[in-house]
Every structure is written in structure tokens, then in C-alpha cells.
Enzyme design. Structure first.
Site, short mmCIF file in Angstrom:
data_model
loop_
_atom_site.label_atom_id
_atom_site.label_comp_id
_atom_site.label_asym_id
_atom_site.label_seq_id
_atom_site.Cartn_x
_atom_site.Cartn_y
_atom_site.Cartn_z
N SER A 84 0.82 -1.22 0.00
CA SER A 84 0.00 0.00 0.00
C SER A 84 0.85 1.27 0.00
CB SER A 84 -0.94 0.01 1.22
OG SER A 84 -0.21 0.07 2.43
N HIS A 85 2.16 1.13 0.25
CA HIS A 85 3.04 2.30 0.27
C HIS A 85 4.16 2.21 -0.78
CE1 HIS A 85 1.01 2.79 4.10
NE2 HIS A 85 1.42 4.03 4.11
N GLU B 76 -4.51 0.85 2.54
CA GLU B 76 -4.94 -0.54 2.66
C GLU B 76 -6.43 -0.67 2.35
OE1 GLU B 76 -3.80 -1.70 6.57
OE2 GLU B 76 -1.66 -1.65 6.12
#
Length: 336
Positions: free
Chosen positions: A51-52, A192
Site C-alpha cells: 500500500s506504500h 490498505e
């Protein structure tokens, strides 16, 4: 929700880093800024924090294309005192500001026992553990926090006011990986939730409210509504603390001000970050390492316990290939 068939493609970490660098160069970054952000994104993929990682790249590109972010940024560091540093990020990405300022923060803490850094005018869209883990690898305790645009309702409310407002802490350990946690003060990081919406997964109870203000397990509905703070009033208080540290102490914008000033191009808003480094050798004395290691060993002796950050560190020991969502890969390659 539907069981959506997810197609992935394997890329090496070197390929991911090179791809990000080439895209950022194409979109207006100089080599220094492109390299700093490429390292940050590749680290996230290496640690399994999808997610990053590449998932954030379209937002970074959007902020360059809109002219909001300075892809040629050259941060400036000022010593307010021997232990207080200020970094003007020059409207660039936070990764570049970190590469300029963290070595100076670490040097000050090693000499004086403690040092704090305020970063203003940066665009932070990544995980927080890279900066705190950097400090831990310098045998320092690291703490960092940053705010964002409103997406989290304070406890008892149904209207967004706080950002997801993450905090990170890293503790050094001799001959061991540092203990590192990085967590949103919301029940779940918004990235997320976005990935769950993309991949068609329901979320656990308590993550957020839908557009109608009622609890929902559907990530698409929560994205139309609000996230909730973890632990109710306790998480809400910590989220407020982050606002005060990352905006009140740095002199930069609170989440609601970031929203008012942002052009909503899909990338990160401009804001501040607060980072603190502490030297346990000076503060606690020479026995600190054994004392704390005894504590960690006692903790690990409890069945079912693992130390924060251990899963990410384990991911680094595997092969260099990572599975990347094919739709995402096609999207980011379109920026070349």
C-alpha cells in the site's frame, strides 16, 4: 463482495527501483529527487508494504504533473540550537528532505543525547519506518509522525477531521534488527482500504462508516464516508497528538488546513513532519543495551509474541522478486 481474480507480475527490486526512477525523471524530477523517492518506494515493496510502494506512484506523478510538487527541490537545513533542526523541504517530496536532514539529526543526537527535527513544506506519501529505522541503525531511538488530509472521524463523530496520522518508533538492538512499528492512528491505513476496494475484499468491523454515517465492511463505501480511530477515544487522542506534533510544533498545516490548501490532484498534500532522535547511551547509561535485550527476550518467551517490524525484516531475507498487480503495473508504465 465478488472474488476478483487478481493477476500479478514478478519484478525484481532493482527493476522496481529503475522503473520508478525512469518514470519520475520523465515526469519532471531531477536525478537526486528521483533517486530518493525510488529508494523509498523500492524499500516499501521489499518489506511487503504494497500500500506504500508502487501503489503510491500514480499519486506522486499526479502531484508532479499538476505542478504542486517541486521535482527539483533542494532542501535547506537550519540549526535553531545544537539540538533543534528545521528543514525547509522546498516543496519537494519528503524522501529528499530525509536524505538531507536525517544524518544531521543523528549527529546532533549522538553528541547531545537528544535532537528534534521539524520538516516543513514537504509532500509525505510513504511509510514512516524508513526514517525511524535509519536512526535505529545509528544506535539511536527514533520517533516520527505526520498528519494528512481529513479522512478519520474523531471518537463520537461521523465527520472527518483528522488525517490517518501515522506514528513510528524504532528501537536499536545490537546484532539484531531494530524493533520498529509504524501505524496509522486510524483503524487502518487509507491505502490498505483502497487496495481492499480494488481487490474486492470486505474489511473487519470497526474500520469505518459509509456515506450514510452507518458502520460498513465495504471498503468502497468507507472511502465515500470516514475511517474511525483505533481504540475509540484512545486512538482519537493519539491522532490529536500527531496533529499537534506534526503541525503545531513544526509550524506547518493541520489536516483541515492541508485539505483547504490542496488541489486534490490525487497526490499528497503539503504538510509537516516531526522527527525525534534519542541517544540511550547518554540518557540511560552504558548498560541500556543488555537491560533492554533482556526485556525483549522476556517478551519473546511468551508464546505467540513477535516483535514489531519482524515480518518486514523477514521479507528482506527472501528472494529479490516481488509480485506486482498487473493493472497497476500497466498504469505506472503509461507514465513513461
Amino acid at each position: 463482495m465478488n472474488d476478483k481474480k487478481i493477476k500479478n507480475k514478478k519484478l525484481t527490486l532493482s527493476e522496481i527501483k529503475a522503473l520508478v526512477f525512469d518514470i519520475l525523471k520523465k515526469q519532471g524530477c531531477n536525478e537526486e529527487n528521483a533517486n530518493a523517492l525510488a529508494r523509498t518506494i523500492a524499500k516499501a515493496e521489499e518489506d511487503g508494504a504494497v500500500s506504500h510502494g508502487l501503489f503510491r506512484l500514480p499519486g506522486y506523478v499526479a502531484s508532479l504533473q499538476s505542478g504542486k510538487v517541486n521535482g527539483q527541490a533542494s532542501p535547506k537545513i537550519e540549526y535553531v540550537s545544537p539540538v533543534i533542526l528545521k528543514c525547509d523541504a522546498n516543496n519537494g517530496f519528503a524522501s529528499t528532505a530525509h536524505e538531507y536532514s536525517l544524518p544531521m539529526l543523528a549527529k546532533a543526537a549522538k553528541k547531545n543525547g537528544i535532537s528534534v527535527l521539524s520538516i516543513k513544506g514537504c509532500f509525505h506519501f510513504a511509510a514512516l519506518w524508513p526514517e525511524t529505522e535509519y536512526l535505529a541503525k545509528q544506535n539511536l531511538v527514533g520517533f516520527a509522525c505526520t498528519a494528512f488530509k481529513p479522512s478519520v472521524a474523531p471518537a463520537g463523530a461521523k465527520e472527518a477531521f483528522f488525517g490517518t496520522n501515522p506514528i513510528s518508533m524504532a528501537w536499536p538492538r545490537s546484532n539484531n534488527d531494530p524493533v520498529v512499528f509504524d501505524m496509522a492512528t486510524a483503524t487502518m491505513a487509507k491505502g490498505e482500504v483502497m487496495i481492499a476496494a480494488r481487490d474486492g475484499h470486505y474489511l473487519p468491523d470497526g474500520v469505518g462508516l459509509g456515506e450514510n454515517g452507518e458502520p460498513s465492511n465495504d471498503p468502497k463505501e468507507i472511502l465515500k464516508g470516514v475511517l474511525l480511530p483505533f481504540g475509540g477515544y484512545k486512538g482519537s487522542a493519539i491522532s490529536m497528538m500527531v496533529e499537534l506534533f506534526a503541525a503545531g510544533l513544526t509550524g506547518d498545516v493541520f489536516s483541515y488546513e492541508a485539505q483547504e490548501n490542496d488541489n486534490n490532484d490525487g497526490g499528497p498534500p503539503s504538510g509537516g513532519e516531526f522527527i525525534m532522535a534519542l541517544n540511550p547511551e547518554i540518557i540511560a547509561g552504558s548498560n541500556w543495551e543488555k537491560h533492554c535485550d533482556d526485556f525483549f527476550q522476556k517478551l519473546l518467551s511468551i508464546d505467540g509474541v513477535r516483535l514489531p517490524g519482524s515480518r518486514r525484516h523477514k521479507n528482506r531475507l527472501g528472494d529479490q522478486y516481488r509480485s506486482i498487480n498487473e493493472e497497476l503495473l500497466l498504469k505506472v508504465k503509461s507514465f513513461l
